[in-house]
Design an enzyme around this catalytic site. Structure first.
Site, mmCIF file in Angstrom:
data_model
loop_
_atom_site.group_PDB
_atom_site.id
_atom_site.type_symbol
_atom_site.label_atom_id
_atom_site.label_comp_id
_atom_site.label_asym_id
_atom_site.label_seq_id
_atom_site.Cartn_x
_atom_site.Cartn_y
_atom_site.Cartn_z
ATOM 1 N N GLY A 278 -13.841 -99.818 -34.244
ATOM 2 C CA GLY A 278 -13.821 -100.539 -35.515
ATOM 3 C C GLY A 278 -12.437 -100.533 -36.128
ATOM 4 O O GLY A 278 -11.614 -99.647 -35.848
ATOM 5 N N ARG B 66 -11.322 -89.114 -52.715
ATOM 6 C CA ARG B 66 -10.503 -90.118 -53.366
ATOM 7 C C ARG B 66 -10.711 -91.526 -52.804
ATOM 8 O O ARG B 66 -10.150 -92.484 -53.327
ATOM 9 C CB ARG B 66 -9.020 -89.737 -53.228
ATOM 10 C CG ARG B 66 -8.640 -88.445 -53.907
ATOM 11 C CD ARG B 66 -8.910 -88.510 -55.409
ATOM 12 N NE ARG B 66 -8.176 -89.579 -56.058
ATOM 13 C CZ ARG B 66 -8.488 -90.079 -57.255
ATOM 14 N NH1 ARG B 66 -9.552 -89.648 -57.895
ATOM 15 N NH2 ARG B 66 -7.754 -91.036 -57.790
ATOM 16 N N CYS C 153 -20.603 -96.689 -48.278
ATOM 17 C CA CYS C 153 -21.418 -96.141 -47.196
ATOM 18 C C CYS C 153 -22.636 -95.383 -47.696
ATOM 19 O O CYS C 153 -23.616 -95.235 -46.978
ATOM 20 C CB CYS C 153 -20.576 -95.249 -46.294
ATOM 21 S SG CYS C 153 -20.009 -93.732 -47.103
#
Length: 429
Positions: free
Chosen positions: A193, A101, A47
């Site tokens: 989504g 993480r 992203c």
């Protein structure tokens, strides 16, 4: 050939620029792989970063950077600097939310995709695997992973502060929301989504005790996603019901336009939108609508909390140790051509003996013994000749040390000369 990293990320580029570079990279990916001087390539696209890991020479790496487009902020690292960058990325030190993480799974997936496409190389494999191992060590030996730090977590905490305490909420330039929200009980959440971030969002919402979550997707996978994750399915993009909408489609075009939100606002109260997509699922103009709060990746970047300095220092020390191991391993691999040549020479001698044995049926023991004896003699022939030559040239002790190193066994010292007469190259007394 060297390990090279080409990167555009949240440090130096807007999220929109990273998205543009990722789209460009997808178009020229095959050209990158076909460049002379490129032995392997692995692409990491998240992203807030787009990175290409290459095994390439200097000229080829420069060509690839130009191919991707020098108008974007592309940083180029090579050798140890490139490896350090990758190790810091995989360990979460280079992330927008330091210590998160999620990135290690994305690095692992990038390597898996390269393997599937046949674009990785031994150097890339060894370097990336080393980064993944070091990342696990960082997770175990620091508090990063135990604090739940991630882009999703930070965005939801900001959204929770808005939804729970809207009258007390205000933006801060450096410190994030003034009111942390860890309990989402009663907050109605619509998830838009079903990708990787959607799963991470569900997990983060569950940690915050959200008990009223629905999911919708144009892809048709929402019903199965809802069943798999224990949440409710929404048959439509309902803008009237939720208090918070979390969007993580990232398909390249907004799913929520300013007009759609304005229409919904005629019949509903305040609304909080969390846009986790790099390519923006919500039009930017939505920010101008009254009583609508938009939290996107750029917002998260500006308000992300700082990591504890002790954790960062510990992680950097672990990374330094991991890089030292990688350097040592790579030095060892420089002897691979020699090892392969020796094995091939031995295999050729063995093949000679195998051709003399019957192709089928039982082989008498005496025939097998003679074949093994001939093979052993053939393998020992050249070292024997070299040992005798070294002794004649007065380099017996040197050869002795080298032989012990090569064969890994203790060998008897060379014997004293049996005769006292001088060698031909020595003058008479």
């Amino acid at each position: 050939m060297s390990f090279v990293v080409l990167t555009a990320n949240h440090h130096d580029s807007d999220i929109s620029d990273v998205e543009g570079l990722a789209q460009r990279g997808a178009l020229v990916k095959q050209e990158i792989l076909e460049r002379e001087g490129v032995s392997g390539a692995v692409v990491l696209s998240t992203c807030n970063r787009y990175e290409v890991y290459l095994e390439a020479d200097e000229t080829a790496a420069r060509d690839v950077a130009e191919l991707l487009g020098i108008d974007h902020s592309i940083s180029v690292f090579s050798g140890l600097d490139a490896a350090r960058h990758l190790y810091e990325v995989a360990s979460g030190l280079d992330s927008m939310v330091v210590g998160e993480r999620e990135i290690v799974g994305q690095v692992r997936q990038a390597l898996a995709s390269a393997r599937k496409e046949g674009t990785t190389s031994p150097l890339l494999e060894q370097t990336i695997q080393g980064a993944l191992r070091t990342s696990r060590e960082v997770a175990v030996k620091t508090d990063f992973s135990r604090t739940g730090r991630s882009i999703v977590a930070v965005a939801l905490d900001m959204a929770g502060a808005v939804a729970c305490e809207r009258d007390q909420y205000e933006w801060e330039e450096t410190g994030g929301p003034t009111v942390p929200a860890t309990d989402w009980a009663g907050i109605k959440v619509l998830l838009v989504g079903t990708g990787a971030y959607a799963g991470a969002a569900v997990a983060a919402l569950r940690e915050r005790r959200a008990d009223n979550v629905r999911v919708w997707s144009q892809s048709g996978r929402a019903k199965q996603f809802a069943a798999d994750h224990g949440i409710d399915y929404s048959p439509s993009l309902d803008l009237d019901w939720p208090d918070v909408i979390v969007l993580c489609r990232g398909t390249g075009s907004p799913v929520l336009t300013a007009d759609m939100v304005r229409d919904a606002k005629r019949t509903r109260g305040p609304l909080t939108l969390v846009d986790l997509a790099r390519s923006k699922d919500v039009e930017s103009e939505v920010k101008q609508i009254e009583d609508v709060t938009l939290i996107d990746l750029e917002t998260v970047r500006k308000h992300v909390p700082a990591a504890a300095s002790g954790d960062v220092e510990n992680a950097q020390n672990i990374i330094a140790e991991g890089l030292a191991r990688l350097d040592s391993d790579l030095l060892g691999r420089t002897m691979d051509p020699l090892v392969v040549a020796v094995r091939n020479a031995f295999a050729a001698e063995l093949e000679k003996e195998l051709r003399q044995l019957p192709a089928s049926g039982d082989i008498p023991a005496e025939h097998a013994i003679r074949a093994l004896q001939r093979f052993a003699a053939a393998v020992a022939y050249h070292p024997t000749v070299s040992a005798q030559k070294a002794a004649k040239e007065g380099r017996g002790e040197e050869f002795h040390r080298a032989a012990e190193l090569v064969f890994g066994i203790d060998l008897p010292e060379p014997t004293e000369q049996a005769l006292t007469c001088p060698r031909k190259d020595q003058p008479h007394a």
